[in-house]
Design a protein around this motif. Sequence first.
Motif, PDB file in Angstrom:
ATOM      1  N   PRO A   1     -56.709 -42.350  27.212  1.00  0.00           N
ATOM      2  CA  PRO A   1     -57.425 -41.635  28.276  1.00  0.00           C
ATOM      3  C   PRO A   1     -58.600 -42.425  28.865  1.00  0.00           C
ATOM      4  CG  PRO A   1     -58.142 -40.808  26.170  1.00  0.00           C
ATOM      5  CD  PRO A   1     -57.075 -41.832  25.896  1.00  0.00           C
ATOM      6  N   LEU A   2     -58.670 -43.729  28.635  1.00  0.00           N
ATOM      7  CA  LEU A   2     -59.829 -44.532  29.031  1.00  0.00           C
ATOM      8  C   LEU A   2     -60.114 -44.455  30.529  1.00  0.00           C
ATOM      9  CD1 LEU A   2     -61.987 -46.497  28.032  1.00  0.00           C
ATOM     10  CD2 LEU A   2     -60.402 -48.338  28.524  1.00  0.00           C
ATOM     11  N   TYR A   3     -59.093 -44.586  31.356  1.00  0.00           N
ATOM     12  CA  TYR A   3     -59.294 -44.553  32.811  1.00  0.00           C
ATOM     13  C   TYR A   3     -59.879 -43.211  33.232  1.00  0.00           C
ATOM     14  CZ  TYR A   3     -58.334 -44.567  37.779  1.00  0.00           C
ATOM     15  OH  TYR A   3     -58.471 -44.486  39.143  1.00  0.00           O
ATOM     16  N   TYR A   4     -59.292 -42.139  32.747  1.00  0.00           N
ATOM     17  CA  TYR A   4     -59.786 -40.807  33.095  1.00  0.00           C
ATOM     18  C   TYR A   4     -61.218 -40.615  32.600  1.00  0.00           C
ATOM     19  CZ  TYR A   4     -60.135 -35.748  33.382  1.00  0.00           C
ATOM     20  OH  TYR A   4     -60.558 -34.482  33.664  1.00  0.00           O
ATOM     21  N   LEU A   5     -61.490 -41.066  31.378  1.00  0.00           N
ATOM     22  CA  LEU A   5     -62.820 -40.891  30.799  1.00  0.00           C
ATOM     23  C   LEU A   5     -63.895 -41.643  31.571  1.00  0.00           C
ATOM     24  CD1 LEU A   5     -62.017 -41.272  26.994  1.00  0.00           C
ATOM     25  CD2 LEU A   5     -62.552 -39.168  28.211  1.00  0.00           C
ATOM     26  N   SER A   6     -63.526 -42.749  32.210  1.00  0.00           N
ATOM     27  CA  SER A   6     -64.529 -43.541  32.921  1.00  0.00           C
ATOM     28  C   SER A   6     -64.839 -42.993  34.303  1.00  0.00           C
ATOM     29  CB  SER A   6     -64.086 -44.995  33.017  1.00  0.00           C
ATOM     30  OG  SER A   6     -62.931 -45.105  33.810  1.00  0.00           O
ATOM     31  N   PHE A   7     -64.077 -42.016  34.773  1.00  0.00           N
ATOM     32  CA  PHE A   7     -64.323 -41.483  36.110  1.00  0.00           C
ATOM     33  C   PHE A   7     -64.649 -40.000  36.165  1.00  0.00           C
ATOM     34  CE2 PHE A   7     -62.110 -45.354  37.374  1.00  0.00           C
ATOM     35  CZ  PHE A   7     -62.957 -45.785  38.365  1.00  0.00           C
ATOM     36  N   PHE A   8     -64.249 -39.235  35.162  1.00  0.00           N
ATOM     37  CA  PHE A   8     -64.436 -37.793  35.218  1.00  0.00           C
ATOM     38  C   PHE A   8     -64.977 -37.257  33.900  1.00  0.00           C
ATOM     39  CE2 PHE A   8     -60.816 -38.821  37.969  1.00  0.00           C
ATOM     40  CZ  PHE A   8     -61.348 -38.437  39.176  1.00  0.00           C
ATOM     41  N   LYS A   9     -65.758 -36.187  34.010  1.00  0.00           N
ATOM     42  CA  LYS A   9     -66.267 -35.503  32.820  1.00  0.00           C
ATOM     43  C   LYS A   9     -65.113 -34.740  32.205  1.00  0.00           C
ATOM     44  CE  LYS A   9     -69.683 -33.349  30.410  1.00  0.00           C
ATOM     45  NZ  LYS A   9     -68.898 -33.109  29.222  1.00  0.00           N
ATOM     46  N   LEU A  10     -64.857 -35.026  30.964  1.00  0.00           N
ATOM     47  CA  LEU A  10     -63.759 -34.407  30.237  1.00  0.00           C
ATOM     48  C   LEU A  10     -64.091 -32.945  29.966  1.00  0.00           C
ATOM     49  CD1 LEU A  10     -61.135 -35.588  29.032  1.00  0.00           C
ATOM     50  CD2 LEU A  10     -62.357 -35.825  26.893  1.00  0.00           C
ATOM     51  N   PRO A  11     -63.209 -32.017  30.350  1.00  0.00           N
ATOM     52  CA  PRO A  11     -63.456 -30.612  29.991  1.00  0.00           C
ATOM     53  C   PRO A  11     -63.504 -30.459  28.478  1.00  0.00           C
ATOM     54  CG  PRO A  11     -61.703 -30.775  31.620  1.00  0.00           C
ATOM     55  CD  PRO A  11     -62.017 -32.175  31.179  1.00  0.00           C
TER      56      PRO A  11
ATOM     57  N   ASP B   1     -66.038 -41.156  19.086  1.00  0.00           N
ATOM     58  CA  ASP B   1     -66.120 -39.745  19.436  1.00  0.00           C
ATOM     59  C   ASP B   1     -65.807 -39.660  20.926  1.00  0.00           C
ATOM     60  OD1 ASP B   1     -67.420 -37.378  20.624  1.00  0.00           O
ATOM     61  OD2 ASP B   1     -68.062 -36.991  18.582  1.00  0.00           O
ATOM     62  N   ILE B   2     -64.725 -38.990  21.276  1.00  0.00           N
ATOM     63  CA  ILE B   2     -64.248 -38.957  22.663  1.00  0.00           C
ATOM     64  C   ILE B   2     -65.301 -38.390  23.608  1.00  0.00           C
ATOM     65  CG2 ILE B   2     -62.538 -37.874  24.188  1.00  0.00           C
ATOM     66  CD1 ILE B   2     -61.300 -40.082  22.672  1.00  0.00           C
ATOM     67  N   GLY B   3     -66.006 -37.324  23.210  1.00  0.00           N
ATOM     68  CA  GLY B   3     -67.018 -36.711  24.079  1.00  0.00           C
ATOM     69  C   GLY B   3     -68.161 -37.663  24.378  1.00  0.00           C
ATOM     70  N   ASN B   4     -68.685 -38.317  23.354  1.00  0.00           N
ATOM     71  CA  ASN B   4     -69.783 -39.268  23.551  1.00  0.00           C
ATOM     72  C   ASN B   4     -69.320 -40.503  24.318  1.00  0.00           C
ATOM     73  OD1 ASN B   4     -71.586 -37.637  22.216  1.00  0.00           O
ATOM     74  ND2 ASN B   4     -71.291 -38.635  20.252  1.00  0.00           N
ATOM     75  N   PHE B   5     -68.096 -40.926  24.071  1.00  0.00           N
ATOM     76  CA  PHE B   5     -67.539 -42.073  24.785  1.00  0.00           C
ATOM     77  C   PHE B   5     -67.411 -41.770  26.269  1.00  0.00           C
ATOM     78  CE2 PHE B   5     -63.724 -44.934  25.579  1.00  0.00           C
ATOM     79  CZ  PHE B   5     -64.471 -46.091  25.594  1.00  0.00           C
ATOM     80  N   ASN B   6     -66.999 -40.561  26.602  1.00  0.00           N
ATOM     81  CA  ASN B   6     -66.895 -40.128  27.998  1.00  0.00           C
ATOM     82  C   ASN B   6     -68.262 -40.146  28.677  1.00  0.00           C
ATOM     83  OD1 ASN B   6     -66.394 -37.002  29.647  1.00  0.00           O
ATOM     84  ND2 ASN B   6     -65.603 -38.965  30.341  1.00  0.00           N
ATOM     85  N   ILE B   7     -69.268 -39.646  27.999  1.00  0.00           N
ATOM     86  CA  ILE B   7     -70.628 -39.631  28.557  1.00  0.00           C
ATOM     87  C   ILE B   7     -71.139 -41.054  28.765  1.00  0.00           C
ATOM     88  CG2 ILE B   7     -73.024 -39.027  28.006  1.00  0.00           C
ATOM     89  CD1 ILE B   7     -71.878 -36.467  26.708  1.00  0.00           C
TER      90      ILE B   7
ATOM     91  N   ARG C   1     -66.212 -35.051  43.279  1.00  0.00           N
ATOM     92  CA  ARG C   1     -66.134 -34.609  41.882  1.00  0.00           C
ATOM     93  C   ARG C   1     -66.732 -35.661  40.953  1.00  0.00           C
ATOM     94  NH1 ARG C   1     -64.363 -30.274  38.566  1.00  0.00           N
ATOM     95  NH2 ARG C   1     -64.235 -31.235  36.525  1.00  0.00           N
ATOM     96  N   TRP C   2     -66.483 -36.929  41.247  1.00  0.00           N
ATOM     97  CA  TRP C   2     -66.981 -38.039  40.440  1.00  0.00           C
ATOM     98  C   TRP C   2     -68.511 -38.057  40.436  1.00  0.00           C
ATOM     99  CZ3 TRP C   2     -69.367 -42.670  42.242  1.00  0.00           C
ATOM    100  CH2 TRP C   2     -69.520 -43.655  41.265  1.00  0.00           C
TER     101      TRP C   2
END
Length: 186
Positions: A16-26, A72-78, A121-122
């Motif tokens: 999910p790296l591409y998605y995580l780098s552009f959008f806040k994960l629900p 941690d996916i949440g912290n990585f997304n942030i 959205r981004w």
Amino acid sequence: MAGRACLIKSVLSALPLYYLSFFKLPKSVCNELIKIQRNFLWGWGSVDRKIAWVRWENICKLKKDGGLGIRDIGNFNIALLAKWKWRLGIEGHGLWKEVLESKYGSWRNLNETNISRYASRWWKDIHKVCGNSEHGAWFEKCIGWSVGEGEKVKLWEDTWVGDESLSTRFPRLCLAPGWVHGIGDL
């Protein structure tokens, strides 16, 4: 166990790296991804539920701190979203930066409490993560400035001396008539 941890790091965290780098994960998606990782680590594809012998927070710690080094996916997304704000503030010129600044203004606009409803959205997701909203103003607290020629630093608002801004350290002086709109806007 080591092979499963390696697969989680190289595949399940990277997909999910591409998605995580552009959008806040629900939150629900984040929890589902963590569940998949956790089940794979402890159950290894088994239908039956396996016992988790260690808390997931401890699994996500660095190896030197006793964890397995799984992100941690949440912290990585942030962190990935915060990198965009950092790049907007650090990089000099570039077409991508000029386009964003013409549409949204300076990267400092992410600190405003209200953001335009017409923003993408981004941009809204970066504001949620790095602005003064959902996660607080953590980004501003974590960066410091090297003044240099002073082109990007705001004298009163940015933290460039010590661990707080001059407006926080000397509020009466900052609110003095003529100072904020005079010397403070250099």
